[in-house]
Design a protein around this motif. Structure first.
Motif, PDB file in Angstrom:
ATOM      1  N   ILE A   1      36.309  50.121  37.838  1.00  0.00           N
ATOM      2  CA  ILE A   1      36.780  49.316  36.701  1.00  0.00           C
ATOM      3  C   ILE A   1      35.882  49.530  35.491  1.00  0.00           C
ATOM      4  CG2 ILE A   1      37.115  46.938  35.910  1.00  0.00           C
ATOM      5  CD1 ILE A   1      37.987  46.269  38.791  1.00  0.00           C
ATOM      6  N   GLN A   2      36.526  49.850  34.371  1.00  0.00           N
ATOM      7  CA  GLN A   2      35.759  50.018  33.125  1.00  0.00           C
ATOM      8  C   GLN A   2      35.486  48.645  32.522  1.00  0.00           C
ATOM      9  OE1 GLN A   2      36.964  50.092  29.453  1.00  0.00           O
ATOM     10  NE2 GLN A   2      34.785  50.393  29.038  1.00  0.00           N
ATOM     11  N   ARG A   3      36.576  47.858  32.333  1.00  0.00           N
ATOM     12  CA  ARG A   3      36.396  46.490  31.833  1.00  0.00           C
ATOM     13  C   ARG A   3      37.564  45.625  32.268  1.00  0.00           C
ATOM     14  NH1 ARG A   3      39.106  48.762  27.329  1.00  0.00           N
ATOM     15  NH2 ARG A   3      40.686  47.293  26.605  1.00  0.00           N
ATOM     16  N   ILE A   4      37.367  44.319  32.222  1.00  0.00           N
ATOM     17  CA  ILE A   4      38.449  43.383  32.537  1.00  0.00           C
ATOM     18  C   ILE A   4      38.593  42.440  31.349  1.00  0.00           C
ATOM     19  CG2 ILE A   4      39.298  41.616  34.130  1.00  0.00           C
ATOM     20  CD1 ILE A   4      37.477  42.850  36.304  1.00  0.00           C
ATOM     21  N   ASP A   5      39.782  42.422  30.748  1.00  0.00           N
ATOM     22  CA  ASP A   5      40.029  41.545  29.598  1.00  0.00           C
ATOM     23  C   ASP A   5      40.744  40.274  30.049  1.00  0.00           C
ATOM     24  OD1 ASP A   5      38.913  43.510  28.063  1.00  0.00           O
ATOM     25  OD2 ASP A   5      40.822  44.254  27.228  1.00  0.00           O
ATOM     26  N   ASP A   6      40.328  39.153  29.467  1.00  0.00           N
ATOM     27  CA  ASP A   6      41.050  37.895  29.655  1.00  0.00           C
ATOM     28  C   ASP A   6      41.583  37.533  28.274  1.00  0.00           C
ATOM     29  OD1 ASP A   6      41.935  35.316  29.957  1.00  0.00           O
ATOM     30  OD2 ASP A   6      40.217  34.648  31.154  1.00  0.00           O
ATOM     31  N   LEU A   7      42.802  37.966  27.992  1.00  0.00           N
ATOM     32  CA  LEU A   7      43.326  37.884  26.629  1.00  0.00           C
ATOM     33  C   LEU A   7      43.446  36.445  26.148  1.00  0.00           C
ATOM     34  CD1 LEU A   7      46.033  40.692  26.869  1.00  0.00           C
ATOM     35  CD2 LEU A   7      43.728  40.867  25.946  1.00  0.00           C
TER      36      LEU A   7
ATOM     37  N   MET B   1      38.481  34.921  40.857  1.00  0.00           N
ATOM     38  CA  MET B   1      39.150  36.212  40.942  1.00  0.00           C
ATOM     39  C   MET B   1      39.891  36.282  42.280  1.00  0.00           C
ATOM     40  SD  MET B   1      38.231  37.327  38.113  1.00  0.00           S
ATOM     41  CE  MET B   1      38.937  38.975  38.112  1.00  0.00           C
ATOM     42  N   ASP B   2      41.132  36.726  42.240  1.00  0.00           N
ATOM     43  CA  ASP B   2      41.897  36.852  43.477  1.00  0.00           C
ATOM     44  C   ASP B   2      42.067  38.344  43.783  1.00  0.00           C
ATOM     45  OD1 ASP B   2      42.626  34.999  45.322  1.00  0.00           O
ATOM     46  OD2 ASP B   2      44.627  34.630  44.566  1.00  0.00           O
ATOM     47  N   GLU B   3      43.231  38.881  43.403  1.00  0.00           N
ATOM     48  CA  GLU B   3      43.470  40.298  43.663  1.00  0.00           C
ATOM     49  C   GLU B   3      43.784  41.018  42.389  1.00  0.00           C
ATOM     50  OE1 GLU B   3      45.141  41.988  47.420  1.00  0.00           O
ATOM     51  OE2 GLU B   3      46.409  40.258  47.100  1.00  0.00           O
ATOM     52  N   CYS B   4      43.890  42.306  42.530  1.00  0.00           N
ATOM     53  CA  CYS B   4      44.157  43.152  41.396  1.00  0.00           C
ATOM     54  C   CYS B   4      45.366  43.984  41.773  1.00  0.00           C
ATOM     55  CB  CYS B   4      42.908  43.982  41.221  1.00  0.00           C
ATOM     56  SG  CYS B   4      43.149  45.525  40.504  1.00  0.00           S
ATOM     57  N   GLY B   5      46.535  43.630  41.234  1.00  0.00           N
ATOM     58  CA  GLY B   5      47.767  44.344  41.583  1.00  0.00           C
ATOM     59  C   GLY B   5      47.913  44.430  43.084  1.00  0.00           C
ATOM     60  N   ALA B   6      48.085  45.635  43.587  1.00  0.00           N
ATOM     61  CA  ALA B   6      48.193  45.825  45.032  1.00  0.00           C
ATOM     62  C   ALA B   6      46.883  46.353  45.584  1.00  0.00           C
ATOM     63  CB  ALA B   6      49.349  46.768  45.345  1.00  0.00           C
ATOM     64  N   ALA B   7      45.799  45.728  45.168  1.00  0.00           N
ATOM     65  CA  ALA B   7      44.484  46.151  45.658  1.00  0.00           C
ATOM     66  C   ALA B   7      43.536  44.962  45.684  1.00  0.00           C
ATOM     67  CB  ALA B   7      43.926  47.246  44.754  1.00  0.00           C
ATOM     68  N   ASN B   8      42.525  45.040  46.514  1.00  0.00           N
ATOM     69  CA  ASN B   8      41.471  44.014  46.548  1.00  0.00           C
ATOM     70  C   ASN B   8      40.445  44.328  45.464  1.00  0.00           C
ATOM     71  OD1 ASN B   8      40.937  42.968  50.057  1.00  0.00           O
ATOM     72  ND2 ASN B   8      42.621  42.591  48.657  1.00  0.00           N
ATOM     73  N   PHE B   9      39.594  43.357  45.203  1.00  0.00           N
ATOM     74  CA  PHE B   9      38.570  43.492  44.168  1.00  0.00           C
ATOM     75  C   PHE B   9      37.179  43.401  44.796  1.00  0.00           C
ATOM     76  CE2 PHE B   9      35.627  41.129  41.338  1.00  0.00           C
ATOM     77  CZ  PHE B   9      35.462  42.095  40.364  1.00  0.00           C
ATOM     78  N   PHE B  10      36.246  44.192  44.292  1.00  0.00           N
ATOM     79  CA  PHE B  10      34.837  43.994  44.657  1.00  0.00           C
ATOM     80  C   PHE B  10      33.961  44.207  43.429  1.00  0.00           C
ATOM     81  CE2 PHE B  10      33.135  48.271  44.423  1.00  0.00           C
ATOM     82  CZ  PHE B  10      34.231  49.090  44.623  1.00  0.00           C
ATOM     83  N   GLY B  11      32.835  43.521  43.431  1.00  0.00           N
ATOM     84  CA  GLY B  11      31.834  43.704  42.378  1.00  0.00           C
ATOM     85  C   GLY B  11      30.502  43.994  43.040  1.00  0.00           C
ATOM     86  N   ILE B  12      29.630  44.671  42.278  1.00  0.00           N
ATOM     87  CA  ILE B  12      28.309  45.007  42.824  1.00  0.00           C
ATOM     88  C   ILE B  12      27.223  44.567  41.848  1.00  0.00           C
ATOM     89  CG2 ILE B  12      26.782  46.961  43.394  1.00  0.00           C
ATOM     90  CD1 ILE B  12      29.354  48.312  44.549  1.00  0.00           C
TER      91      ILE B  12
ATOM     92  N   GLU C   1      28.695  46.981  38.654  1.00  0.00           N
ATOM     93  CA  GLU C   1      29.829  47.869  38.948  1.00  0.00           C
ATOM     94  C   GLU C   1      30.946  47.001  39.509  1.00  0.00           C
ATOM     95  OE1 GLU C   1      28.924  51.172  41.589  1.00  0.00           O
ATOM     96  OE2 GLU C   1      26.815  51.115  41.003  1.00  0.00           O
ATOM     97  N   ALA C   2      32.167  47.483  39.414  1.00  0.00           N
ATOM     98  CA  ALA C   2      33.274  46.783  40.074  1.00  0.00           C
ATOM     99  C   ALA C   2      34.384  47.787  40.332  1.00  0.00           C
ATOM    100  CB  ALA C   2      33.787  45.631  39.216  1.00  0.00           C
ATOM    101  N   GLY C   3      35.238  47.439  41.295  1.00  0.00           N
ATOM    102  CA  GLY C   3      36.324  48.352  41.609  1.00  0.00           C
ATOM    103  C   GLY C   3      37.510  47.637  42.239  1.00  0.00           C
ATOM    104  N   ALA C   4      38.648  48.307  42.187  1.00  0.00           N
ATOM    105  CA  ALA C   4      39.832  47.882  42.921  1.00  0.00           C
ATOM    106  C   ALA C   4      39.902  48.800  44.127  1.00  0.00           C
ATOM    107  CB  ALA C   4      41.066  48.054  42.056  1.00  0.00           C
TER     108      ALA C   4
END
Ligand code: PLP
Ligand code: COI
Length: 339
Positions: free
Chosen positions: A289-295, A217-228, A276-279
């Motif tokens: 973040i509700q969910r992350i899809d990898d289509l 995982m790198d970034e999310c649009g113009a935001a950083n990513f974190f998970g808990i 939990e996770a967030g941008a």
């Protein structure tokens, strides 16, 4: 002035009274100038137009319950701009000059700072561009630094609520040895197609994987990513993401709350394990973040099972906002009161 509907502001541009400017010529920065013009006059061969000599920043000021104005981590933004300058060979703007101009532009536009109760803020956008003419690919010898402001509401619709995100494998925002760690315009140009794709598909924002292996995982649009998970705050360590000041603040607050903090590569599969996770970023603060899809891989990582922001993200969000609005003590020295 037409009444501003403070509680319903979106994240956008609004004309305010003044902006502040400073020119770099003959090897030195000049005097601070105040302008009420929204436009700038630029040479058609300016390096910002042709070769992307452009860097910007983003920070916020808040009208607080005690009536004071507070600005968040101004010095850190000055230092990140200096890093961007080193990255694309522009002259570094001294921290004192940056801070003086931020304070000045806030004071000049005081009537545009949203009231405390609205939950909105004043977004401050510093911009540094190469204005000198060049036809060969070389840095300019003249630059303009300008700061404008705009009152803003939430970056994502709904503010602090969960949203779906999507991994876009077709495009990279930045290369491992590229300019991803700098806040320069080219990175955002590189993100526009992926961002449009995500929006067209009904997602809040796009996720990038690391450009080399497409594993992490790198970034999310113009935001950083974190998970808990397991009482641990985990955020990617990568050479192609912007060092977010919000993320740095959240890491500190997480530590203060007794969480473990890990900065390390985050493999995509690990998403399945996050509670939990967030941008995170200045504009959004935290966007849960509700969910992350990898289509392409036909995977969907559901992070929020009940569709609500998780308890730790909520606590971090409330804590950071409380510091920004002066409701809680600023023990880390992040806030400057403007008087
Ligand atoms: N990543 C990118 C690419 C950004 O543009 C931003 C916004 O500034 C961030 C992360 C978040 O950084 P910060 O928290 O300093 O606003
Ligand atoms: C942020 O402040 O988090 C941003 O991503 C700003 C964006 C408009 C570039």
């Amino acid at each position: 002035m037409k009444e501003i509907d403070w509680s319903n502001l979106s994240f956008g541009y609004m004309r305010t009274d003044y902006n502040v400017r400073c020119y770099y010529r003959d090897g030195k920065w000049g005097e601070i100038e105040v302008s009420s013009e929204e436009t700038i006059n630029v040479h058609m061969a300016a390096t910002c137009l042709h070769y992307g000599q452009e860097a910007f920043e983003g920070l916020k000021a808040f009208r607080c319950k005690d009536g004071k104005i507070r600005v968040f981590r101004m010095k850190d933004n000055a230092e990140r701009l200096q890093s961007s300058c080193r990255g694309i060979l522009m002259p570094e703007l001294p921290t004192e000059l940056f801070c003086e101009m931020v304070k000045k532009v806030i004071k000049l536009n005081e009537r545009f700072i949203p009231p405390y109760e609205s939950g909105a803020s004043l977004y401050i956008r510093p911009l540094l561009i190469g204005t000198g003419a060049q036809v060969g690919v070389r840095p300019a010898s003249e630059y303009l630094f300008v700061i404008f402001v705009s009152p803003v509401g939430p970056y994502f619709k709904g503010g602090f609520s969960t949203n779906p995100y999507v991994i876009i494998r077709e495009f990279d925002r930045a290369a491992p040895l590229g300019t991803g760690t700098f806040k320069v315009g080219g990175n955002y140009a590189a993100s526009l197609r992926a961002n449009k794709m995500a929006h067209d598909l009904g997602y809040s924002c796009e996720f990038y994987l690391d450009a080399k292996e497409k594993k992490y995982m790198d970034e999310c649009g113009a935001a950083n990513f974190f998970g808990i998970k397991n009482n641990t705050y985990i955020t990617p360590l990568s050479s192609s993401i912007l060092p977010s000041i919000t993320n740095r603040s959240l890491m500190q607050l997480a530590e203060d709350m007794g969480l473990k903090v890990e900065r390390r590569p985050v493999p995509e599969e690990e998403l399945a394990t996050f509670e939990e996770a967030g941008a995170c970023g200045t504009a959004a603060v935290i966007s849960p973040i509700q969910r992350i899809d990898d289509l392409e891989n036909k995977k969907s990582y559901v992070i929020s099972k009940d569709g609500k922001p998780g308890p730790i993200s909520t606590k971090l969000y409330n804590k950071l906002r409380a510091i920004q609005y002066g409701d809680e003590p600023d023990v880390h020295g992040w806030v400057t009161v403007i008087d």
